[in-house]
Design a protein around this motif. Structure first.
Motif, PDB file in Angstrom:
ATOM      1  N   ARG A   4       0.803  -1.225   0.000  1.00  0.00           N
ATOM      2  CA  ARG A   4       0.000   0.000   0.000  1.00  0.00           C
ATOM      3  C   ARG A   4       0.836   1.276   0.000  1.00  0.00           C
ATOM      4  O   ARG A   4       0.337   2.360   0.226  1.00  0.00           O
ATOM      5  N   ASP A 173      -6.654  -8.354  -6.339  1.00  0.00           N
ATOM      6  CA  ASP A 173      -7.673  -7.311  -6.387  1.00  0.00           C
ATOM      7  C   ASP A 173      -8.819  -7.769  -7.287  1.00  0.00           C
ATOM      8  O   ASP A 173      -8.726  -8.827  -7.911  1.00  0.00           O
ATOM      9  N   PRO A 174      -9.884  -6.949  -7.402  1.00  0.00           N
ATOM     10  CA  PRO A 174     -10.976  -7.349  -8.295  1.00  0.00           C
ATOM     11  C   PRO A 174     -10.440  -7.698  -9.690  1.00  0.00           C
ATOM     12  O   PRO A 174      -9.490  -7.062 -10.164  1.00  0.00           O
ATOM     13  N   ASN A 178      -9.745  -1.687 -10.693  1.00  0.00           N
ATOM     14  CA  ASN A 178     -10.322  -0.413 -10.277  1.00  0.00           C
ATOM     15  C   ASN A 178      -9.840   0.693 -11.214  1.00  0.00           C
ATOM     16  O   ASN A 178      -8.693   0.660 -11.669  1.00  0.00           O
ATOM     17  N   TYR A 182      -6.199   4.177  -8.121  1.00  0.00           N
ATOM     18  CA  TYR A 182      -5.723   2.800  -8.005  1.00  0.00           C
ATOM     19  C   TYR A 182      -4.265   2.717  -8.451  1.00  0.00           C
ATOM     20  O   TYR A 182      -3.906   3.244  -9.507  1.00  0.00           O
ATOM     21  N   GLY A 197      -4.753  -5.478  -2.708  1.00  0.00           N
ATOM     22  CA  GLY A 197      -4.123  -4.160  -2.770  1.00  0.00           C
ATOM     23  C   GLY A 197      -2.624  -4.222  -2.583  1.00  0.00           C
ATOM     24  O   GLY A 197      -1.995  -3.240  -2.219  1.00  0.00           O
TER      25      GLY A 197
HETATM   26  C1  LIG Z   1     -11.098  -1.378  -5.571  1.00  0.00           C
HETATM   27  O1  LIG Z   1     -12.412  -0.909  -5.502  1.00  0.00           O
HETATM   28  C2  LIG Z   1     -13.222  -1.587  -4.558  1.00  0.00           C
HETATM   29  C3  LIG Z   1     -14.620  -1.017  -4.616  1.00  0.00           C
HETATM   30  O2  LIG Z   1     -15.026  -0.886  -5.933  1.00  0.00           O
HETATM   31  C4  LIG Z   1     -12.655  -1.399  -3.169  1.00  0.00           C
HETATM   32  O3  LIG Z   1     -13.414  -2.133  -2.244  1.00  0.00           O
HETATM   33  C5  LIG Z   1     -11.227  -1.894  -3.141  1.00  0.00           C
HETATM   34  O4  LIG Z   1     -10.648  -1.584  -1.896  1.00  0.00           O
HETATM   35  C6  LIG Z   1     -10.409  -1.246  -4.227  1.00  0.00           C
HETATM   36  N1  LIG Z   1      -9.116  -1.901  -4.238  1.00  0.00           N
HETATM   37  C7  LIG Z   1      -7.997  -1.227  -4.307  1.00  0.00           C
HETATM   38  C8  LIG Z   1      -6.755  -2.060  -4.245  1.00  0.00           C
HETATM   39  O5  LIG Z   1      -7.939  -0.038  -4.427  1.00  0.00           O
END
Ligand SMILES: *[C@@H]1O[C@H](CO)[C@@H](O)[C@H](O)[C@H]1NC(C)=O
Ligand SMILES: *[C@@H]1O[C@H](CO)[C@@H](O)[C@H](O)[C@H]1NC(C)=O
Ligand SMILES: *[C@@H]1O[C@H](CO)[C@@H](O)[C@H](O)[C@H]1NC(C)=O
Ligand SMILES: *[C@@H]1O[C@H](CO)[C@@H](O)[C@H](O)[C@H]1NC(C)=O
Length: 315
Positions: A4, A173-174, A178, A182, A197
């Motif tokens: 981070r 991550d998703p 993002n 990001y 993250g």
């Molecule tokens: C990415 O976005 C989601 C919500 O859309 C959030 O919960 C998450 O923390 C974000 N991840 C990062 C690594 O920024």
């Protein structure tokens, strides 16, 4: 540590510790003052373009000196793949050796017929990649000056709002990245429990940009640590920005237009991964997930296999 926290933040902290005065650091950190480059001596053929890039103004010297002379080489390696390389004219800067990653090379593409096209603006230098079938812009660096210093490279592309971007592994991550505020830090690291993250074990600086009009891929062949920032701000719009600690800009743009075709075109550049033994997948993964590595010793599975398997299962 690097979790981070951005790589450049860490570098800035090092610099501030050694800077002669706070004033000096402040002057050096004004990245907006970086002059960019101007292209000259442009030579084109049916499937290539080369040019000299010279620093277009007073050096900003933020993280080491700006390099004054660069070389641009563009090759339509196939009609679906453009190779764009910006390196120092002196050819002193580290590049990933061919012995580590053999490149396909080739120049069988045709600049007038290829499915994606390269174009540029000479001063300040910027370039764009467009999809020929619909004229859509896929990549466009004109939004901010290219920075090429001894310890810092920056290049930004603008993107349509809310892009559907995938890749830039390894991360948990998703799946669809993002698009605001990001940062993907690419800096290999054993991150136990695979936290979101965070930078993880592997390093894959390729992204897929999936649009209703087609999918394309952008691969940056650079093994230095980097932060890839994706954001959408009132001032700069939607963008993706590479912030790299060294090396050169060595891009491969892949036309797709389907995600599978992008993957196939990417594998033509970096090669295919080794086939995994069927038994290795289950055995290493179950043992790893159980929080113990002891079972692996007798199973004769290399740690490399474990890392790759557990990484895959997180996706
Ligand atoms: C990415 O976005 C989601 C919500 O859309 C959030 O919960 C998450 O923390 C974000 N991840 C990062 C690594 O920024
Ligand atoms: C790149 O972006 C600039 C600034 O928005 C724009 O003027 C230019 O037309 C774009 N180039 C392409 C090829 O889209
Ligand atoms: C961006 O993300 C960081 C943490 O990743 C957070 O501290 C900051 O508040 C966020 N900024 C915005 C504008 O959301
Ligand atoms: C985890 O370890 C326990 C104890 O050795 C064993 O009974 C169990 O079957 C293991 N589970 C998996 C999924 O391997």
């Amino acid at each position: 540590m690097l979790v981070r926290t951005s790589l450049l933040g860490a570098l800035a902290a090092c610099l501030s510790a050694t800077a002669a005065s706070a004033n000096e650091l402040e002057t050096r950190q004004s990245i907006a003052s970086c002059p960019g480059y101007k292209a000259s001596n442009v030579k084109t053929t049916a499937n290539s373009l080369s040019a000299t890039l010279s620093l277009a103004g007073t050096a900003c010297n933020i993280y080491g000196p700006d390099l004054t002379d660069l070389i641009l080489d563009v090759v339509y390696e196939t009609n679906d793949r453009i190779h764009v390389k910006i390196q120092d004219a002196a050819s002193n800067v580290y590049q990933v050796p061919e012995s580590v990653l053999p490149r396909p090379g080739g120049s069988s593409g045709n600049g007038y017929r290829a499915n994606i096209a390269f174009s540029y603006v000479a001063n300040p230098f910027s370039f764009a990649i467009t999809r020929r079938s619909n004229g859509e812009t896929l990549f466009n660096t004109s939004g901010s000056a290219i920075v090429f210093e001894s310890q810092y490279l920056r290049l930004r592309t603008s993107l349509p709002a809310s892009p559907h971007l995938y890749g830039l592994g390894e991360h948990s991550d998703p799946f669809m990245l993002n698009t605001t505020n990001y940062t993907r830090t690419i800096w290999n690291r054993d991150a136990y429990t695979v936290p979101p993250g965070s930078n993880l074990y592997g390093d894959h600086p390729i992204y897929f940009d999936h649009r209703t009009t087609g999918t394309h891929g952008v691969f940056l062949l650079n093994s230095d640590g980097m932060d890839i920032k994706i954001d959408n701000t009132a001032q700069d719009g939607q963008y993706l920005e590479y912030n790299i600690l060294g090396g050169v800009f060595d891009f491969y743009f892949m036309a797709g237009p389907t995600p599978v075709q992008v993957a196939q075109q990417y594998s033509q550049v970096v090669g295919k991964s080794a086939m995994m033994p069927y038994w290795g997948c289950k055995s290493s993964a179950t043992n790893f997930m159980n929080g113990t590595l002891t079972g692996l010793k007798w199973a004769f599975i290399s740690v490399d296999t474990v890392t790759k398997t557990s990484g895959m299962l997180q996706k």
